[in-house]
Design a protein around this motif. Sequence first.
Motif, PDB file in Angstrom:
ATOM      1  N   ILE A 224      -5.067  -5.643   5.279  1.00 63.57           N
ATOM      2  CA  ILE A 224      -3.592  -5.116   5.942  1.00 63.57           C
ATOM      3  C   ILE A 224      -2.556  -6.094   5.002  1.00 63.57           C
ATOM      4  O   ILE A 224      -1.539  -5.620   4.573  1.00 63.57           O
ATOM      5  N   VAL A 225      -3.054  -7.489   5.049  1.00 67.59           N
ATOM      6  CA  VAL A 225      -1.994  -8.241   4.519  1.00 67.59           C
ATOM      7  C   VAL A 225      -1.526  -8.058   3.040  1.00 67.59           C
ATOM      8  O   VAL A 225      -0.525  -7.972   2.331  1.00 67.59           O
TER       9      VAL A 225
ATOM     10  N   VAL B  50      -1.694  -5.246   1.588  1.00 66.77           N
ATOM     11  CA  VAL B  50      -0.791  -4.121   1.725  1.00 66.77           C
ATOM     12  C   VAL B  50       0.743  -4.321   2.037  1.00 66.77           C
ATOM     13  O   VAL B  50       1.520  -4.081   1.371  1.00 66.77           O
ATOM     14  N   ALA B  51       0.782  -5.174   3.221  1.00 69.21           N
ATOM     15  CA  ALA B  51       2.008  -5.506   3.467  1.00 69.21           C
ATOM     16  C   ALA B  51       2.618  -6.521   2.565  1.00 69.21           C
ATOM     17  O   ALA B  51       3.932  -6.206   2.145  1.00 69.21           O
ATOM     18  N   LYS B  52       1.922  -7.289   1.559  1.00 71.59           N
ATOM     19  CA  LYS B  52       2.460  -8.225   0.758  1.00 71.59           C
ATOM     20  C   LYS B  52       3.129  -7.541  -0.504  1.00 71.59           C
ATOM     21  O   LYS B  52       3.840  -7.614  -1.386  1.00 71.59           O
ATOM     22  N   ASN B  53       2.456  -6.313  -0.843  1.00 73.74           N
ATOM     23  CA  ASN B  53       2.753  -5.556  -1.839  1.00 73.74           C
ATOM     24  C   ASN B  53       4.006  -4.642  -1.701  1.00 73.74           C
ATOM     25  O   ASN B  53       4.591  -4.150  -2.619  1.00 73.74           O
ATOM     26  N   THR B  54       4.565  -4.739  -0.545  1.00 76.77           N
ATOM     27  CA  THR B  54       5.853  -4.260  -0.310  1.00 76.77           C
ATOM     28  C   THR B  54       6.891  -5.090  -1.061  1.00 76.77           C
ATOM     29  O   THR B  54       7.022  -6.129  -0.758  1.00 76.77           O
TER      30      THR B  54
ATOM     31  N   LYS C  85      15.241   1.436  -5.267  1.00 77.54           N
ATOM     32  CA  LYS C  85      14.482   1.440  -3.995  1.00 77.54           C
ATOM     33  C   LYS C  85      13.128   1.659  -4.523  1.00 77.54           C
ATOM     34  O   LYS C  85      13.037   2.309  -5.516  1.00 77.54           O
ATOM     35  N   LYS C  86      12.077   1.401  -3.650  1.00 82.63           N
ATOM     36  CA  LYS C  86      10.712   1.905  -4.335  1.00 82.63           C
ATOM     37  C   LYS C  86      10.521   2.963  -4.793  1.00 82.63           C
ATOM     38  O   LYS C  86       9.945   3.330  -5.584  1.00 82.63           O
TER      39      LYS C  86
ATOM     40  N   GLU D 125       4.041   2.203 -11.161  1.00 85.25           N
ATOM     41  CA  GLU D 125       3.790   1.287 -10.077  1.00 85.25           C
ATOM     42  C   GLU D 125       4.293  -0.079 -10.499  1.00 85.25           C
ATOM     43  O   GLU D 125       3.798  -0.342 -11.766  1.00 85.25           O
TER      44      GLU D 125
ATOM     45  N   ILE E  96       2.136  -7.793  10.864  1.00 80.50           N
ATOM     46  CA  ILE E  96       1.645  -7.502   9.537  1.00 80.50           C
ATOM     47  C   ILE E  96       1.244  -5.877   9.375  1.00 80.50           C
ATOM     48  O   ILE E  96       1.567  -5.319   8.225  1.00 80.50           O
TER      49      ILE E  96
ATOM     50  N   VAL F 219       4.309  -3.983   8.819  1.00 84.64           N
ATOM     51  CA  VAL F 219       4.868  -4.108   7.383  1.00 84.64           C
ATOM     52  C   VAL F 219       4.226  -3.092   6.670  1.00 84.64           C
ATOM     53  O   VAL F 219       4.606  -2.333   5.693  1.00 84.64           O
ATOM     54  N   ALA F 220       2.893  -3.338   6.809  1.00 82.05           N
ATOM     55  CA  ALA F 220       1.754  -2.579   5.854  1.00 82.05           C
ATOM     56  C   ALA F 220       1.925  -1.138   6.054  1.00 82.05           C
ATOM     57  O   ALA F 220       1.978  -0.199   5.135  1.00 82.05           O
TER      58      ALA F 220
ATOM     59  N   THR G  45       4.846   0.695   4.460  1.00 84.58           N
ATOM     60  CA  THR G  45       4.688   0.452   2.799  1.00 84.58           C
ATOM     61  C   THR G  45       4.404   2.107   2.495  1.00 84.58           C
ATOM     62  O   THR G  45       3.166   2.548   2.756  1.00 84.58           O
TER      63      THR G  45
END
Lengths: 195, 195
Positions: free
Chosen positions: A56-57, A59-63, A73-74, A80, B56, B59-60, B63
Amino acid sequence: MIRNLSKLERQKRIKEYISKDPFLSDKKLAELFNFSVQTIRLDRLEMGIPEMRKRIVQVAKNTPSTDKVKSLKKEEIIGELIDIELGKNGIAILKTTKDMAFGRTGIIRSHYIFSLADSLAISIIDTEVALTGIARLSYKKPVYAGETLVAKARVARNRGNKYLVSVHVKSDQKEVFTGKLVIFSVNDKVKKEKA
Amino acid sequence: MIRNLSKLERQKRIKEYISKDPFLSDKKLAELFNFSVQTIRLDRLEMGIPEMRKRIVQVAKNTPSTDKVKSLKKEEIIGELIDIELGKNGIAILKTTKDMAFGRTGIIRSHYIFSLADSLAISIIDTEVALTGIARLSYKKPVYAGETLVAKARVARNRGNKYLVSVHVKSDQKEVFTGKLVIFSVNDKVKKEKA
DNA sequence: TACCTATTATTAGCAACTATTAATTGTAAG
DNA sequence: CTTACAATTAATAGTTGCTAATAATAGGTA
């Protein structure tokens, strides 16, 4: 032998499930596959898949944080974004599919490759709005559906609001496309300074 | 040990810190603010801020999944073929929409215009398979969502399997894009070479 | 002095793990 | 048949980052 196969199959499926839904805990996976939690953990360890929380972290950090990518914007990026250093360089990946290809030959239509290169080039410009001005494209080799394209872009020159970005796209180490794009940053500050 | 922070100020800052970096645990916040973990927790409860893990996950979850490459639909790209004289010239029209534009400015992304030009150029080549080799693009004026683009392509030169096609794109009589594309007509030979 | 607030401490418990050791089960090979 | 082995399951201890509840402490105010 029957067990070996079922084990491999199970691991394969676990991998798929997790890649589809990274929020699955070992407990839920155990219920889904009707195996014990311990077995699931063992499988994860063997495959080197991290625990749910770490996934999950990830995925979140990948934002991409909004202030890291200003121009796009994304949703506006084709492919990718893998890595980016604003104002300097960036890497993006596009997995090509049949939808992007000519039905007859399976060759990817050129504008998909340009789109990848163009949106990457715009992404790396550190500004509010960036527009393509002039571009020189060179398609080196045909790309077939299924190939994964890696695009590398680099700001070669920068004078005022004018950027020269060079993009190289490779498939399986071989260069399939190069482009030189002149991109203009349209920033309110620049406008005011000039006016 | 004297803290120059009032309770309200501290809570305000905690809120800011967390909104900037949702990955901060209570422990880290306690260290940052030099207060006990319990105080931080109390503050979070009072402000209704969920624990780190839940943040988290939030956030995930919003995404967009990275493997969902925003693919361009053929219909969107090609536009409408209005007139064509194989091997000579052709006209295509593309009605631009918001989906093709940068959200912020409403300016159409350059690769949509290239796609129109490129697919028209390929269409007028009288052959089974045509591939773009080299291209020189020039974007003259920004195009805004809603404008209708008219692309005219013409075969300027033809030597063997090599065609030079020039494309002019206009919006409301004004030229917004020109491009020169070198296109190669190929047979199934290319496919065999690759396979 | 009694009261109040803010802060800190303590304790129990939870989810979702890691890491290790051990027990069970199936099954193929000697 | 028995042994050896892989796969599976169980059991136990320890971790992180919490919730929830309760209690202790310090400082100021009425």
